[in-house]
Motif scaffolding. Sequence first.
Motif, PDB file in Angstrom:
ATOM      1  N   ARG A  24       0.827  -1.218   0.000  1.00 42.41           N
ATOM      2  CA  ARG A  24       0.000   0.000   0.000  1.00 42.41           C
ATOM      3  C   ARG A  24       0.856   1.261   0.000  1.00 42.41           C
ATOM      4  N   LEU A  25       2.138   1.141   0.372  1.00 45.17           N
ATOM      5  CA  LEU A  25       3.038   2.296   0.388  1.00 45.17           C
ATOM      6  C   LEU A  25       4.085   2.250  -0.728  1.00 45.17           C
ATOM      7  N   ALA A  26       4.131   1.125  -1.459  1.00 46.30           N
ATOM      8  CA  ALA A  26       5.171   0.957  -2.488  1.00 46.30           C
ATOM      9  C   ALA A  26       4.671   1.409  -3.853  1.00 46.30           C
ATOM     10  N   SER A  27       5.623   1.812  -4.685  1.00 48.58           N
ATOM     11  CA  SER A  27       5.289   2.161  -6.064  1.00 48.58           C
ATOM     12  C   SER A  27       4.903   0.891  -6.822  1.00 48.58           C
ATOM     13  N   SER A  28       4.339   1.058  -8.008  1.00 51.29           N
ATOM     14  CA  SER A  28       3.902  -0.106  -8.780  1.00 51.29           C
ATOM     15  C   SER A  28       5.066  -1.028  -9.125  1.00 51.29           C
ATOM     16  N   SER A  29       6.250  -0.458  -9.342  1.00 54.78           N
ATOM     17  CA  SER A  29       7.412  -1.276  -9.698  1.00 54.78           C
ATOM     18  C   SER A  29       8.012  -1.995  -8.492  1.00 54.78           C
ATOM     19  N   ALA A  30       7.612  -1.598  -7.296  1.00 54.13           N
ATOM     20  CA  ALA A  30       8.171  -2.196  -6.080  1.00 54.13           C
ATOM     21  C   ALA A  30       7.166  -3.080  -5.343  1.00 54.13           C
ATOM     22  N   GLN A  31       6.021  -3.355  -5.981  1.00 50.57           N
ATOM     23  CA  GLN A  31       5.040  -4.247  -5.376  1.00 50.57           C
ATOM     24  C   GLN A  31       5.638  -5.652  -5.239  1.00 50.57           C
ATOM     25  N   ILE A  32       5.327  -6.312  -4.141  1.00 45.11           N
ATOM     26  CA  ILE A  32       5.861  -7.652  -3.916  1.00 45.11           C
ATOM     27  C   ILE A  32       4.720  -8.636  -3.706  1.00 45.11           C
ATOM     28  N   ARG A  33       4.784  -9.731  -4.432  1.00 44.32           N
ATOM     29  CA  ARG A  33       3.807 -10.817  -4.339  1.00 44.32           C
ATOM     30  C   ARG A  33       4.593 -12.125  -4.224  1.00 44.32           C
ATOM     31  N   LEU A  34       4.090 -13.044  -3.415  1.00 44.48           N
ATOM     32  CA  LEU A  34       4.879 -14.234  -3.082  1.00 44.48           C
ATOM     33  C   LEU A  34       4.119 -15.533  -3.333  1.00 44.48           C
ATOM     34  N   ARG A  35       4.858 -16.529  -3.769  1.00 40.72           N
ATOM     35  CA  ARG A  35       4.400 -17.916  -3.728  1.00 40.72           C
ATOM     36  C   ARG A  35       5.070 -18.588  -2.538  1.00 40.72           C
ATOM     37  N   GLY A  36       4.354 -19.482  -1.871  1.00 38.83           N
ATOM     38  CA  GLY A  36       4.919 -20.171  -0.724  1.00 38.83           C
ATOM     39  C   GLY A  36       4.599 -21.654  -0.755  1.00 38.83           C
ATOM     40  N   VAL A  37       5.506 -22.455  -0.220  1.00 41.79           N
ATOM     41  CA  VAL A  37       5.317 -23.907  -0.122  1.00 41.79           C
ATOM     42  C   VAL A  37       5.740 -24.361   1.267  1.00 41.79           C
ATOM     43  N   VAL A  38       4.942 -25.234   1.867  1.00 44.63           N
ATOM     44  CA  VAL A  38       5.326 -25.897   3.105  1.00 44.63           C
ATOM     45  C   VAL A  38       5.305 -27.400   2.844  1.00 44.63           C
ATOM     46  N   ALA A  39       6.415 -28.056   3.154  1.00 44.14           N
ATOM     47  CA  ALA A  39       6.537 -29.504   2.957  1.00 44.14           C
ATOM     48  C   ALA A  39       7.328 -30.092   4.116  1.00 44.14           C
ATOM     49  N   THR A  40       7.365 -31.385   4.187  1.00 46.43           N
ATOM     50  CA  THR A  40       8.186 -32.065   5.186  1.00 46.43           C
ATOM     51  C   THR A  40       8.993 -33.153   4.501  1.00 46.43           C
ATOM     52  N   GLY A  41      10.115 -33.520   5.112  1.00 43.61           N
ATOM     53  CA  GLY A  41      10.921 -34.579   4.524  1.00 43.61           C
ATOM     54  C   GLY A  41      12.306 -34.639   5.115  1.00 43.61           C
ATOM     55  N   TYR A  42      13.134 -35.453   4.495  1.00 43.01           N
ATOM     56  CA  TYR A  42      14.504 -35.656   4.975  1.00 43.01           C
ATOM     57  C   TYR A  42      15.484 -34.904   4.080  1.00 43.01           C
ATOM     58  N   VAL A  43      16.353 -34.145   4.715  1.00 45.62           N
ATOM     59  CA  VAL A  43      17.340 -33.344   3.989  1.00 45.62           C
ATOM     60  C   VAL A  43      18.698 -33.521   4.663  1.00 45.62           C
ATOM     61  N   ALA A  44      19.740 -33.670   3.856  1.00 41.76           N
ATOM     62  CA  ALA A  44      21.112 -33.767   4.359  1.00 41.76           C
ATOM     63  C   ALA A  44      21.896 -32.543   3.898  1.00 41.76           C
ATOM     64  N   VAL A  45      22.912 -32.192   4.653  1.00 41.45           N
ATOM     65  CA  VAL A  45      23.802 -31.083   4.293  1.00 41.45           C
ATOM     66  C   VAL A  45      25.156 -31.678   3.923  1.00 41.45           C
ATOM     67  N   ASP A  46      25.636 -31.385   2.707  1.00 38.44           N
ATOM     68  CA  ASP A  46      26.895 -31.979   2.259  1.00 38.44           C
ATOM     69  C   ASP A  46      28.100 -31.181   2.757  1.00 38.44           C
TER      70      ASP A  46
END
Length: 284
Positions: free
Chosen positions: A89-111
Amino acid sequence: MKDPVSRTILLFDIEKYSDRDDVEQTYLRRVLYDIADRALERAGIDETLRQRADRGDSVMELIDAGASVPALLRTLLTEVPARLHGYNRLASSSAQIRLRGVVATGYVAVDEHGGWVGSDLNHACRLLDAPLLRAALRERDNGFALCVSEGVHTGIVRHDHHGIRAAEFHPVTLTSKNGPLRAWLHGPVPSGATDHGEAGAGEAPVPGTSGDVPAPGSPAAGAQAAPAQAPATPASPGAGGVVFDFGGGSPRFGGSLVAGDQHGVSGGQVTGDVHLGGTAGEDA
């Protein structure tokens, strides 16, 4: 590489990020980080319970499996749209932000390089990039489209926890480069896309009803299936011996009754001595 561990996976992505110039992208990234941080804090998930990976126009969070997923979902459904409204509501048209979001569960490893590895993570990323989720965001007036994995729906959403209305989530099949992905979309399914209705509650969709193309071997849309033909049934034997009555279609014989050459009979009755198999001149 460390052993994979169970995590809740949260992903955010900025719509049309690459269409902005460098200054606008810098601003959008700052807003994205602020929204993610405040949402996680509101859900009671502090920095000791999560790891973050930056992907430019998106952010990925690995959240400790002990953190409350219902609290996270409640925050995403309320806090994120409210903050997006406050920024836009305070941003210019070029600075509007819209988001997609996902929530999931599972197994993840860090290499050993700090990278994240896991098929469950890959699955979540494909949900985030799916065309259907992008289309859903285009139709959202609150600037946020949320999708959850099948596992999150089964374990959390379908139980109608406080602040998480199961009826507001719709089963969908999203397309990806690795094939169809089952998921649940919050809010209306976008125009022209497919809502699989109750088939999403753990049942396989009926072939040919996915809204895309008829399944192989299924009747074309609108076509009526041919009526089933009744199998031939033996009639009562008459004075002439065995009688077989063929009421149309192909006669069926079980076991090893039929051998050798067969000749089709179309309709009518066959009476008298019936010999099946063999060739002319052989003994019965």
